[in-house]
Design a protein around this motif. Structure first.
Motif, mmCIF file in Angstrom:
data_model
loop_
_atom_site.group_PDB
_atom_site.id
_atom_site.type_symbol
_atom_site.label_atom_id
_atom_site.label_comp_id
_atom_site.label_asym_id
_atom_site.label_seq_id
_atom_site.Cartn_x
_atom_site.Cartn_y
_atom_site.Cartn_z
ATOM 1 N N LYS A 114 1.086 -0.980 -0.352
ATOM 2 C CA LYS A 114 -0.100 0.169 0.478
ATOM 3 C C LYS A 114 0.584 1.671 0.040
ATOM 4 C CE LYS A 114 -4.001 2.080 2.208
ATOM 5 N NZ LYS A 114 -4.770 2.111 3.926
ATOM 6 N N GLN A 115 1.772 0.774 0.705
ATOM 7 C CA GLN A 115 3.039 1.947 0.755
ATOM 8 C C GLN A 115 3.744 3.001 -0.648
ATOM 9 O OE1 GLN A 115 5.308 1.620 3.190
ATOM 10 N NE2 GLN A 115 4.427 1.036 5.906
ATOM 11 N N THR A 116 3.922 1.305 -0.785
ATOM 12 C CA THR A 116 4.477 1.668 -2.516
ATOM 13 C C THR A 116 3.554 3.120 -4.091
ATOM 14 O OG1 THR A 116 3.690 -0.253 -3.632
ATOM 15 C CG2 THR A 116 5.993 -0.490 -2.191
ATOM 16 N N THR A 117 2.091 2.198 -3.415
ATOM 17 C CA THR A 117 1.632 3.064 -4.661
ATOM 18 C C THR A 117 1.648 4.626 -4.325
ATOM 19 O OG1 THR A 117 -0.604 3.623 -2.550
ATOM 20 C CG2 THR A 117 -0.638 2.389 -4.128
ATOM 21 N N ALA A 118 1.630 5.805 -3.161
ATOM 22 C CA ALA A 118 2.665 6.810 -3.442
ATOM 23 C C ALA A 118 3.543 7.215 -4.122
ATOM 24 C CB ALA A 118 2.765 7.292 -2.187
ATOM 25 N N ASP A 119 4.955 6.359 -4.019
ATOM 26 C CA ASP A 119 6.051 6.004 -4.933
ATOM 27 C C ASP A 119 6.129 5.535 -6.163
ATOM 28 O OD1 ASP A 119 7.384 6.168 -2.301
ATOM 29 O OD2 ASP A 119 7.040 3.978 -1.731
ATOM 30 N N ILE A 120 4.709 4.622 -6.827
ATOM 31 C CA ILE A 120 4.580 4.707 -7.656
ATOM 32 C C ILE A 120 4.118 5.629 -9.081
ATOM 33 C CG2 ILE A 120 3.531 3.439 -9.534
ATOM 34 C CD1 ILE A 120 4.007 0.811 -7.611
ATOM 35 N N ASP A 121 3.825 6.813 -7.770
ATOM 36 C CA ASP A 121 2.628 7.545 -8.547
ATOM 37 C C ASP A 121 3.731 8.690 -8.700
ATOM 38 O OD1 ASP A 121 0.054 6.615 -9.688
ATOM 39 O OD2 ASP A 121 -0.829 7.689 -6.619
ATOM 40 N N ARG A 122 4.646 9.132 -8.127
ATOM 41 C CA ARG A 122 5.408 9.882 -8.076
ATOM 42 C C ARG A 122 6.792 9.876 -9.441
ATOM 43 N NH1 ARG A 122 9.428 11.905 -2.864
ATOM 44 N NH2 ARG A 122 10.752 13.103 -3.968
ATOM 45 N N LYS A 159 -9.972 -1.511 -16.755
ATOM 46 C CA LYS A 159 -9.702 -0.537 -15.672
ATOM 47 C C LYS A 159 -8.755 -1.204 -14.537
ATOM 48 C CE LYS A 159 -14.510 0.879 -16.874
ATOM 49 N NZ LYS A 159 -15.765 1.128 -16.841
ATOM 50 N N TYR A 160 -7.614 -1.419 -14.868
ATOM 51 C CA TYR A 160 -6.928 -2.429 -13.394
ATOM 52 C C TYR A 160 -6.079 -1.168 -12.814
ATOM 53 C CZ TYR A 160 -3.401 -4.345 -10.844
ATOM 54 O OH TYR A 160 -2.151 -4.940 -10.408
ATOM 55 N N TYR A 161 -5.564 -0.262 -13.599
ATOM 56 C CA TYR A 161 -5.109 0.474 -12.471
ATOM 57 C C TYR A 161 -5.694 1.640 -11.519
ATOM 58 C CZ TYR A 161 -0.670 3.898 -10.806
ATOM 59 O OH TYR A 161 -0.322 4.515 -10.188
ATOM 60 N N ALA A 162 -7.015 2.010 -11.953
ATOM 61 C CA ALA A 162 -7.953 2.501 -11.272
ATOM 62 C C ALA A 162 -8.437 1.890 -10.152
ATOM 63 C CB ALA A 162 -9.128 3.213 -12.417
ATOM 64 N N PHE A 163 -8.318 0.414 -10.073
ATOM 65 C CA PHE A 163 -9.213 -0.479 -9.558
ATOM 66 C C PHE A 163 -7.503 -0.863 -8.205
ATOM 67 C CE2 PHE A 163 -8.536 -4.664 -7.707
ATOM 68 C CZ PHE A 163 -9.727 -5.147 -7.111
ATOM 69 N N HIS A 164 -6.670 -0.730 -8.927
ATOM 70 C CA HIS A 164 -5.302 -0.958 -7.899
ATOM 71 C C HIS A 164 -5.256 -0.182 -7.054
ATOM 72 C CE1 HIS A 164 -1.060 -2.114 -6.873
ATOM 73 N NE2 HIS A 164 -1.266 -1.596 -7.395
ATOM 74 N N ALA A 169 -6.215 1.647 -1.432
ATOM 75 C CA ALA A 169 -7.112 3.271 -0.548
ATOM 76 C C ALA A 169 -8.479 2.733 0.385
ATOM 77 C CB ALA A 169 -7.605 4.338 -1.810
ATOM 78 N N THR A 170 -8.824 1.835 -0.558
ATOM 79 C CA THR A 170 -10.065 1.017 0.277
ATOM 80 C C THR A 170 -10.283 0.495 1.534
ATOM 81 O OG1 THR A 170 -11.324 0.939 -1.656
ATOM 82 C CG2 THR A 170 -12.133 0.233 0.277
ATOM 83 N N GLU A 184 -16.339 1.854 -7.632
ATOM 84 C CA GLU A 184 -16.078 3.314 -7.719
ATOM 85 C C GLU A 184 -15.221 3.404 -8.829
ATOM 86 O OE1 GLU A 184 -12.932 5.923 -4.458
ATOM 87 O OE2 GLU A 184 -14.416 4.431 -4.028
ATOM 88 N N ALA A 185 -13.888 2.108 -8.859
ATOM 89 C CA ALA A 185 -13.250 1.854 -10.237
ATOM 90 C C ALA A 185 -14.100 2.239 -11.806
ATOM 91 C CB ALA A 185 -12.391 0.732 -10.942
ATOM 92 N N GLY A 186 -15.468 1.753 -11.760
ATOM 93 C CA GLY A 186 -16.295 1.516 -12.998
ATOM 94 C C GLY A 186 -16.304 0.032 -13.003
ATOM 95 N N LEU A 187 -16.403 -1.011 -12.578
ATOM 96 C CA LEU A 187 -16.213 -2.235 -13.201
ATOM 97 C C LEU A 187 -18.052 -2.676 -13.158
ATOM 98 C CD1 LEU A 187 -13.033 -2.453 -12.510
ATOM 99 C CD2 LEU A 187 -13.295 -4.186 -12.128
ATOM 100 N N ASP A 188 -17.524 -3.680 -14.298
ATOM 101 C CA ASP A 188 -19.576 -4.464 -14.579
ATOM 102 C C ASP A 188 -19.299 -4.664 -13.636
ATOM 103 O OD1 ASP A 188 -20.713 -6.364 -15.618
ATOM 104 O OD2 ASP A 188 -21.036 -5.566 -17.646
ATOM 105 N N LEU A 189 -19.938 -4.934 -12.640
ATOM 106 C CA LEU A 189 -19.669 -6.090 -11.417
ATOM 107 C C LEU A 189 -19.940 -7.436 -11.997
ATOM 108 C CD1 LEU A 189 -20.687 -4.293 -8.476
ATOM 109 C CD2 LEU A 189 -18.300 -5.166 -9.436
ATOM 110 N N VAL A 190 -21.187 -7.854 -12.780
ATOM 111 C CA VAL A 190 -21.507 -9.291 -13.251
ATOM 112 C C VAL A 190 -20.738 -9.982 -13.764
ATOM 113 C CG1 VAL A 190 -22.972 -9.675 -14.781
ATOM 114 C CG2 VAL A 190 -24.223 -8.483 -13.202
ATOM 115 N N GLU A 191 -20.083 -8.617 -14.862
ATOM 116 C CA GLU A 191 -18.695 -9.927 -15.792
ATOM 117 C C GLU A 191 -17.308 -10.168 -14.855
ATOM 118 O OE1 GLU A 191 -17.028 -11.142 -18.572
ATOM 119 O OE2 GLU A 191 -18.737 -11.133 -18.033
ATOM 120 N N ALA A 192 -17.393 -9.013 -13.884
ATOM 121 C CA ALA A 192 -16.353 -8.385 -13.262
ATOM 122 C C ALA A 192 -16.308 -10.527 -12.570
ATOM 123 C CB ALA A 192 -16.077 -7.959 -12.478
ATOM 124 N N ARG A 193 -17.084 -10.313 -11.621
ATOM 125 C CA ARG A 193 -17.775 -11.829 -10.897
ATOM 126 C C ARG A 193 -17.127 -12.973 -11.241
ATOM 127 N NH1 ARG A 193 -22.065 -8.796 -8.886
ATOM 128 N NH2 ARG A 193 -21.738 -7.414 -7.133
#
Length: 250
Positions: A114-122, A159-164, A169-170, A184-193
């Motif tokens: 989780k901590q690495t997300t800020a490092d990657i964004d930077r 929509k991988y990075y949005a979910f990641h 963050a959740t 929140e990432a905008g997935l089609d939940l039926v298809e995703a499941r």
């Protein structure tokens, strides 16, 4: 004695001194004879090598480090395509044609990941020529595996990075946090499941686990950049160092 013969003999001397086993000694003697080195010359060289190592023991860890670096590169090169090719062509962030590929193996239940997300964004904000590929390595819990499968479903929907980012963050993965992040990432939940239950999704996770074993990863996050690999939260500076090293080796 010719320079090449001396080099061979020196190597044999190191081997003899380190192993000391009868079989190794016999093999070293045979190799020395084949190289045109008699027993007296071999004994003299072995004594010189042994004396040098005793006076300069720091060369041993240096040699081990060089060997480990070489072995890392060989292991990575054997399976590089399986490491660097993003799942579905979409499980990445940054420049799709970046000159350096950073690969992160992570677990959504891992606080260090989780901590690495800020490092990657930077890194991505500052370096527009880097591609970051994400690989799922769910080793901490069953919920980790559920979140990893949903991440792959997100990749299938582009929509991988949005979910990641949303999943980290959740909070720690649970059925509710995974579904909330997917929504929140905008997935089609039926298809995703549906996709999370497919052999394709299961195989991807298993492949990642097998590669992690081959690379001797002992936890998450784990990184592959160029010919180097590291385990742990290396931080922003560590990532920049790995990127610079990979870029400099091209």
């Amino acid at each position: 004695m010719a320079g090449g013969g001396l080099a061979v003999a020196a190597a044999l001397g190191v081997w003899f001194w380190q192993s000391g086993s009868p079989s190794a000694t016999a093999e070293a003697s045979q190799a020395a004879l084949a190289a045109g080195i008699d027993a007296k010359e071999q004994a003299a060289i072995e004594a010189i090598v042994r004396d040098y190592i005793l006076k300069n023991p720091e060369i041993i860890p240096e040699a081990v480090e060089i060997l480990q670096t070489r072995q890392k590169a060989e292991a990575i090169n054997e399976i590089r395509a399986g490491i660097e090719a993003p799942f579905n062509g979409t499980a990445f962030a940054g420049n799709p044609n970046g000159d350096v590929i950073v690969v992160e193996y992570s677990d959504f239940a891992c606080p260090y990941c989780k901590q690495t997300t800020a490092d990657i964004d930077r890194v991505l904000k500052e370096d527009k020529n880097v591609k970051v590929v994400f690989r799922e390595l769910p080793i901490l819990s069953e919920a980790s595996n559920d979140a990893a499968l949903m991440a792959l479903a997100a990749a299938k929907q582009g929509k991988y990075y949005a979910f990641h980012k949303t999943m980290f963050a959740t909070g720690r993965p649970t059925p509710s946090t995974i579904e909330n992040a997917a929504r929140e990432a905008g997935l089609d939940l039926v298809e995703a499941r549906r996709f999370t239950k497919t052999p394709e999704a299961q195989k991807e996770v298993q492949n990642n686990i097998e590669i992690a074993r081959k690379l001797q990863f002992t936890g998450t996050p784990a990184w592959v950049v160029g010919n180097d690999s590291q385990v742990g939260a290396v931080g922003y500076d560590g990532l920049k160092e790995m990127i610079a090293k990979a870029r400099g080796s091209k």
